[in-house]
Write an enzyme that holds these catalytic residues in place. Structure first.
Site, PDB file in Angstrom:
ATOM      1  CG  HIS A   1      -2.064   0.854   1.233  1.00 31.57           C
ATOM      2  ND1 HIS A   1      -1.954   2.223   1.147  1.00 31.57           N
ATOM      3  CD2 HIS A   1      -3.399   0.591   1.305  1.00 31.57           C
ATOM      4  CE1 HIS A   1      -3.169   2.758   1.168  1.00 31.57           C
ATOM      5  NE2 HIS A   1      -4.058   1.797   1.258  1.00 31.57           N
TER       6      HIS A   1
ATOM      7  CD  GLU B   1      -3.032   1.124  -2.289  1.00 35.40           C
ATOM      8  OE1 GLU B   1      -3.531   0.031  -1.940  1.00 35.40           O
ATOM      9  OE2 GLU B   1      -3.596   2.220  -2.117  1.00 35.40           O
TER      10      GLU B   1
END
Ligand code: TA6
Length: 294
Positions: free
Chosen positions: A157, A261
Protein backbone atom coordinates in the site's frame (compact mmCIF):
# COMPACT_ATOMS: atom_id res chain seq x y z
CA UNK A 1 21.69 -0.71 11.57
CA UNK A 2 18.99 -1.41 14.19
CA UNK A 3 17.95 1.61 16.28
CA UNK A 4 15.05 3.18 18.13
CA UNK A 5 12.41 4.91 16.03
CA UNK A 6 9.30 6.89 17.01
CA UNK A 7 7.87 6.01 20.45
CA UNK A 8 10.84 3.69 21.02
CA UNK A 9 9.71 1.26 18.31
CA UNK A 10 12.73 -0.55 16.81
CA UNK A 11 13.60 0.01 13.19
CA UNK A 12 16.28 -1.00 10.71
CA UNK A 13 18.10 1.70 8.73
CA UNK A 14 19.53 0.62 5.37
CA UNK A 15 22.22 2.85 3.88
CA UNK A 16 23.72 2.66 0.42
CA UNK A 17 27.20 3.90 -0.46
CA UNK A 18 26.03 6.86 -2.53
CA UNK A 19 23.87 8.16 0.27
CA UNK A 20 20.39 6.80 -0.35
CA UNK A 21 18.67 5.20 2.63
CA UNK A 22 15.54 3.36 3.75
CA UNK A 23 13.91 2.58 7.10
CA UNK A 24 11.81 -0.42 8.06
CA UNK A 25 9.99 -0.78 11.38
CA UNK A 26 9.74 -4.24 12.95
CA UNK A 27 6.17 -3.13 13.69
CA UNK A 28 4.26 -4.12 10.60
CA UNK A 29 7.41 -4.91 8.58
CA UNK A 30 6.63 -1.34 7.60
CA UNK A 31 8.90 0.70 5.32
CA UNK A 32 8.44 4.29 6.51
CA UNK A 33 11.25 6.08 4.66
CA UNK A 34 13.07 5.87 1.33
CA UNK A 35 15.50 8.70 0.58
CA UNK A 36 17.50 9.36 -2.58
CA UNK A 37 21.21 10.20 -2.57
CA UNK A 38 20.35 13.90 -2.02
CA UNK A 39 18.56 12.93 1.19
CA UNK A 40 15.13 13.75 -0.28
CA UNK A 41 12.26 11.72 1.21
CA UNK A 42 10.38 9.90 -1.56
CA UNK A 43 7.63 8.28 0.51
CA UNK A 44 4.74 10.14 2.17
CA UNK A 45 4.43 9.76 5.94
CA UNK A 46 1.58 11.62 7.62
CA UNK A 47 2.61 14.22 10.19
CA UNK A 48 -0.16 12.66 12.28
CA UNK A 49 0.99 9.06 11.84
CA UNK A 50 0.37 7.22 15.14
CA UNK A 51 3.35 4.95 15.90
CA UNK A 52 1.35 3.04 18.50
CA UNK A 53 0.24 -0.58 18.06
CA UNK A 54 -2.31 -1.78 17.13
CA UNK A 55 -2.86 1.25 14.86
CA UNK A 56 -1.19 0.94 11.44
CA UNK A 57 1.36 3.65 10.59
CA UNK A 58 -0.18 6.17 8.14
CA UNK A 59 2.17 6.34 5.19
CA UNK A 60 5.25 4.55 3.87
CA UNK A 61 4.46 1.07 2.53
CA UNK A 62 1.90 -0.79 4.69
CA UNK A 63 1.69 -4.50 3.86
CA UNK A 64 -1.92 -5.54 3.29
CA UNK A 65 -2.17 -9.28 4.09
CA UNK A 66 -4.01 -11.72 4.27
CA UNK A 67 -6.72 -9.44 2.93
CA UNK A 68 -6.82 -6.23 0.90
CA UNK A 69 -9.75 -3.93 1.68
CA UNK A 70 -12.71 -4.86 3.83
CA UNK A 71 -14.48 -7.48 1.74
CA UNK A 72 -13.63 -10.38 4.01
CA UNK A 73 -14.06 -11.24 7.65
CA UNK A 74 -10.85 -9.53 8.75
CA UNK A 75 -10.27 -5.92 9.67
CA UNK A 76 -9.49 -3.57 6.77
CA UNK A 77 -6.28 -4.66 4.99
CA UNK A 78 -5.72 -7.70 7.20
CA UNK A 79 -3.36 -7.70 10.17
CA UNK A 80 0.28 -8.12 8.96
CA UNK A 81 0.81 -4.33 9.28
CA UNK A 82 -0.39 -4.46 12.89
CA UNK A 83 2.00 -7.12 14.15
CA UNK A 84 5.67 -7.21 15.21
CA UNK A 85 7.99 -8.91 12.72
CA UNK A 86 11.47 -10.23 13.52
CA UNK A 87 14.81 -10.67 11.77
CA UNK A 88 14.84 -13.80 9.58
CA UNK A 89 18.10 -15.44 10.63
CA UNK A 90 18.08 -18.32 8.16
CA UNK A 91 16.34 -17.11 5.00
CA UNK A 92 16.10 -19.70 2.24
CA UNK A 93 18.47 -18.75 -0.61
CA UNK A 94 17.33 -15.67 -2.52
CA UNK A 95 18.47 -15.69 -6.13
CA UNK A 96 18.10 -11.95 -6.60
CA UNK A 97 20.58 -10.18 -4.35
CA UNK A 98 24.06 -9.15 -5.49
CA UNK A 99 26.59 -8.33 -2.73
CA UNK A 100 26.62 -4.55 -3.23
CA UNK A 101 23.09 -4.10 -1.98
CA UNK A 102 21.93 -3.22 1.51
CA UNK A 103 19.06 -5.44 2.62
CA UNK A 104 17.21 -6.84 5.60
CA UNK A 105 15.27 -10.10 5.88
CA UNK A 106 12.21 -10.04 8.14
CA UNK A 107 9.83 -12.86 8.97
CA UNK A 108 6.32 -13.08 10.40
CA UNK A 109 4.45 -16.19 11.49
CA UNK A 110 0.94 -16.14 13.01
CA UNK A 111 0.59 -16.92 16.72
CA UNK A 112 -2.39 -18.69 18.27
CA UNK A 113 -4.30 -15.38 18.55
CA UNK A 114 -3.76 -14.73 14.83
CA UNK A 115 -4.83 -18.27 13.99
CA UNK A 116 -8.15 -17.59 15.74
CA UNK A 117 -8.97 -14.79 13.32
CA UNK A 118 -7.49 -16.42 10.20
CA UNK A 119 -7.08 -20.19 10.71
CA UNK A 120 -4.15 -20.84 8.37
CA UNK A 121 -0.48 -21.24 9.25
CA UNK A 122 2.15 -19.74 6.98
CA UNK A 123 5.61 -18.18 6.95
CA UNK A 124 5.80 -14.66 5.51
CA UNK A 125 9.34 -13.62 4.60
CA UNK A 126 9.93 -10.01 3.55
CA UNK A 127 13.22 -8.80 2.07
CA UNK A 128 13.71 -5.03 1.79
CA UNK A 129 16.64 -4.12 -0.46
CA UNK A 130 18.25 -0.79 -1.27
CA UNK A 131 19.92 -1.13 -4.66
CA UNK A 132 23.14 0.55 -5.86
CA UNK A 133 21.20 3.29 -7.68
CA UNK A 134 18.95 3.90 -4.68
CA UNK A 135 16.14 1.69 -6.00
CA UNK A 136 13.96 0.20 -3.28
CA UNK A 137 12.85 -3.41 -3.65
CA UNK A 138 10.37 -5.38 -1.55
CA UNK A 139 10.11 -9.11 -2.04
CA UNK A 140 7.44 -11.03 -0.16
CA UNK A 141 7.55 -14.82 0.01
CA UNK A 142 4.53 -16.45 1.63
CA UNK A 143 4.65 -20.21 2.20
CA UNK A 144 1.67 -22.34 3.17
CA UNK A 145 2.84 -24.37 6.18
CA UNK A 146 -0.70 -25.51 6.89
CA UNK A 147 -2.30 -28.89 6.21
CA UNK A 148 -4.86 -27.38 3.83
CA UNK A 149 -4.90 -24.83 0.98
CA UNK A 150 -5.68 -21.18 1.69
CA UNK A 151 -6.39 -18.06 -0.39
CA UNK A 152 -5.43 -14.44 0.30
CA UNK A 153 -5.39 -11.01 -1.28
CA UNK A 154 -2.38 -8.70 -0.97
CA UNK A 155 -1.11 -5.15 -1.57
CA UNK A 156 2.02 -3.07 -1.04
CA UNK A 157 0.00 0.00 0.00
CA UNK A 158 2.65 2.46 -1.19
CA UNK A 159 2.28 6.16 -0.29
CA UNK A 160 4.40 8.19 -2.73
CA UNK A 161 5.45 11.72 -1.79
CA UNK A 162 4.47 14.24 -4.50
CA UNK A 163 4.86 18.02 -4.56
CA UNK A 164 1.30 18.77 -5.73
CA UNK A 165 -1.28 16.08 -6.56
CA UNK A 166 -2.90 18.38 -9.14
CA UNK A 167 0.41 18.30 -11.06
CA UNK A 168 0.77 14.52 -11.06
CA UNK A 169 0.18 12.16 -13.99
CA UNK A 170 0.06 8.36 -13.97
CA UNK A 171 1.05 6.48 -17.12
CA UNK A 172 0.54 2.79 -17.77
CA UNK A 173 -3.07 2.36 -16.66
CA UNK A 174 -4.75 3.89 -19.71
CA UNK A 175 -7.70 1.94 -21.23
CA UNK A 176 -7.58 -0.69 -18.46
CA UNK A 177 -10.65 -1.94 -16.59
CA UNK A 178 -10.94 -0.94 -12.93
CA UNK A 179 -13.27 -1.48 -9.98
CA UNK A 180 -14.36 1.86 -8.53
CA UNK A 181 -14.27 1.68 -4.74
CA UNK A 182 -16.32 4.87 -4.62
CA UNK A 183 -19.12 3.29 -6.67
CA UNK A 184 -19.61 0.02 -4.87
CA UNK A 185 -16.74 -1.63 -6.79
CA UNK A 186 -18.58 -1.26 -10.10
CA UNK A 187 -16.39 -2.09 -13.11
CA UNK A 188 -15.44 0.66 -15.58
CA UNK A 189 -12.88 1.15 -18.33
CA UNK A 190 -10.26 3.89 -17.97
CA UNK A 191 -10.01 6.56 -20.64
CA UNK A 192 -7.23 6.58 -23.21
CA UNK A 193 -4.72 8.99 -21.78
CA UNK A 194 -2.63 9.52 -18.64
CA UNK A 195 -4.55 9.77 -15.37
CA UNK A 196 -4.66 13.14 -13.60
CA UNK A 197 -6.26 14.11 -10.28
CA UNK A 198 -8.83 16.69 -9.29
CA UNK A 199 -10.98 14.81 -6.75
CA UNK A 200 -11.07 11.69 -4.56
CA UNK A 201 -9.89 8.57 -6.41
CA UNK A 202 -10.07 4.99 -5.14
CA UNK A 203 -9.72 2.59 -8.09
CA UNK A 204 -8.52 -1.01 -8.37
CA UNK A 205 -7.02 -1.39 -11.87
CA UNK A 206 -7.06 -4.95 -13.19
CA UNK A 207 -4.53 -6.89 -15.26
CA UNK A 208 -2.08 -3.99 -15.14
CA UNK A 209 1.36 -3.91 -16.82
CA UNK A 210 4.51 -4.71 -14.85
CA UNK A 211 5.59 -1.05 -15.13
CA UNK A 212 3.65 2.04 -13.98
CA UNK A 213 5.04 5.61 -14.08
CA UNK A 214 4.01 8.40 -11.67
CA UNK A 215 5.19 11.76 -12.96
CA UNK A 216 5.63 14.61 -10.47
CA UNK A 217 5.71 17.58 -12.82
CA UNK A 218 6.88 20.18 -10.31
CA UNK A 219 9.78 18.09 -8.98
CA UNK A 220 10.73 16.94 -12.50
CA UNK A 221 10.71 13.43 -11.01
CA UNK A 222 9.18 10.18 -12.24
CA UNK A 223 8.53 7.26 -9.92
CA UNK A 224 8.70 3.95 -11.75
CA UNK A 225 6.98 0.99 -10.12
CA UNK A 226 7.90 -2.43 -11.44
CA UNK A 227 6.02 -5.41 -10.04
CA UNK A 228 5.97 -9.17 -10.32
CA UNK A 229 3.29 -11.56 -9.11
CA UNK A 230 0.92 -8.62 -8.51
CA UNK A 231 -1.55 -8.25 -11.40
CA UNK A 232 -3.59 -5.34 -10.03
CA UNK A 233 -2.81 -1.75 -9.06
CA UNK A 234 -4.79 0.40 -6.62
CA UNK A 235 -4.72 4.18 -7.05
CA UNK A 236 -5.93 6.22 -4.07
CA UNK A 237 -6.08 9.83 -3.08
CA UNK A 238 -8.64 10.70 -0.37
CA UNK A 239 -8.84 14.38 -1.43
CA UNK A 240 -9.90 17.09 1.00
CA UNK A 241 -13.17 15.85 2.54
CA UNK A 242 -12.12 12.22 3.11
CA UNK A 243 -8.66 13.27 4.37
CA UNK A 244 -10.34 15.52 6.97
CA UNK A 245 -12.37 12.52 8.18
CA UNK A 246 -9.21 10.43 8.78
CA UNK A 247 -7.74 11.27 12.19
CA UNK A 248 -4.14 10.39 11.33
CA UNK A 249 -4.21 12.32 8.05
CA UNK A 250 -3.27 16.02 8.17
CA UNK A 251 -5.96 18.25 6.64
CA UNK A 252 -4.11 19.32 3.50
CA UNK A 253 -1.67 16.43 3.30
CA UNK A 254 -3.71 14.82 0.51
CA UNK A 255 -2.06 17.37 -1.80
CA UNK A 256 1.34 15.80 -1.22
CA UNK A 257 0.67 12.10 -1.57
CA UNK A 258 -0.58 9.47 -3.99
CA UNK A 259 -1.05 5.79 -3.23
CA UNK A 260 -0.15 3.51 -6.14
CA UNK A 261 -0.34 -0.02 -4.80
CA UNK A 262 0.98 -3.15 -6.49
CA UNK A 263 -1.69 -5.65 -5.50
CA UNK A 264 -3.48 -8.95 -6.04
CA UNK A 265 -7.12 -8.15 -5.31
CA UNK A 266 -9.52 -9.22 -8.07
CA UNK A 267 -8.35 -12.83 -8.02
CA UNK A 268 -7.25 -14.17 -4.64
CA UNK A 269 -4.01 -16.15 -4.59
CA UNK A 270 -4.41 -19.79 -3.53
CA UNK A 271 -1.55 -21.81 -2.04
CA UNK A 272 -1.59 -25.56 -1.53
CA UNK A 273 0.26 -26.97 1.52
CA UNK A 274 3.99 -26.41 1.07
CA UNK A 275 3.52 -24.02 -1.86
CA UNK A 276 5.14 -20.56 -1.82
CA UNK A 277 4.01 -17.31 -3.51
CA UNK A 278 6.40 -14.49 -4.37
CA UNK A 279 5.38 -10.86 -4.86
CA UNK A 280 7.96 -8.26 -5.83
CA UNK A 281 7.82 -4.47 -6.00
CA UNK A 282 10.69 -2.35 -7.29
CA UNK A 283 10.55 1.43 -6.90
CA UNK A 284 12.87 3.88 -8.58
CA UNK A 285 12.80 7.68 -8.81
CA UNK A 286 14.31 9.07 -12.01
CA UNK A 287 14.57 12.57 -13.55
CA UNK A 288 11.40 13.30 -15.51
CA UNK A 289 13.06 13.10 -18.89
CA UNK A 290 12.08 9.43 -18.44
CA UNK A 291 9.21 8.33 -20.70
CA UNK A 292 7.33 5.29 -19.46
CA UNK A 293 7.52 3.81 -22.95
CA UNK A 294 11.26 3.15 -22.63
O1 TA6 B 1 -5.98 1.52 -0.89
C1 TA6 B 1 -7.11 2.31 -0.85
C2 TA6 B 1 -7.91 2.00 0.40
O2 TA6 B 1 -8.50 0.75 0.33
C3 TA6 B 1 -8.94 3.14 0.55
O3 TA6 B 1 -10.23 2.65 0.35
C4 TA6 B 1 -8.70 3.64 1.98
O4 TA6 B 1 -9.50 2.94 2.89
C5 TA6 B 1 -7.22 3.30 2.15
O5 TA6 B 1 -7.08 2.02 1.56
C6 TA6 B 1 -6.70 3.43 3.56
O6 TA6 B 1 -7.04 2.36 4.34
P1 TA6 B 1 -6.49 2.35 5.87
O7 TA6 B 1 -7.09 1.13 6.49
O8 TA6 B 1 -5.00 2.29 5.81
O9 TA6 B 1 -6.95 3.66 6.48
Amino acid sequence: EICKGVNGLDKVVLREVRGSSAEVYFYGGHVTSWKNDHGEELLFLSSKAIFKPPKAIRGGIPICFPQFGNHGNLEQHGYARNRFWSIDKDPPPFSTVSPNKAYIDLIFKPNEEDLKIWPHSYEFRLRVTLGPGGDLMLTSRIRNTDGKPFSFTFAYHTYLSVSDISEVRVEGLETLDYLDNLKDKERFTEQGDAITFESEVDKIYLATPTKIAVIDHEKKRTFVLRKDGLPDAVVWNPWEKKAKSIADFGDDEYKHMLCVEAAAVEKAITLKPGEEWKGRLELSAVPSSYRSGQ
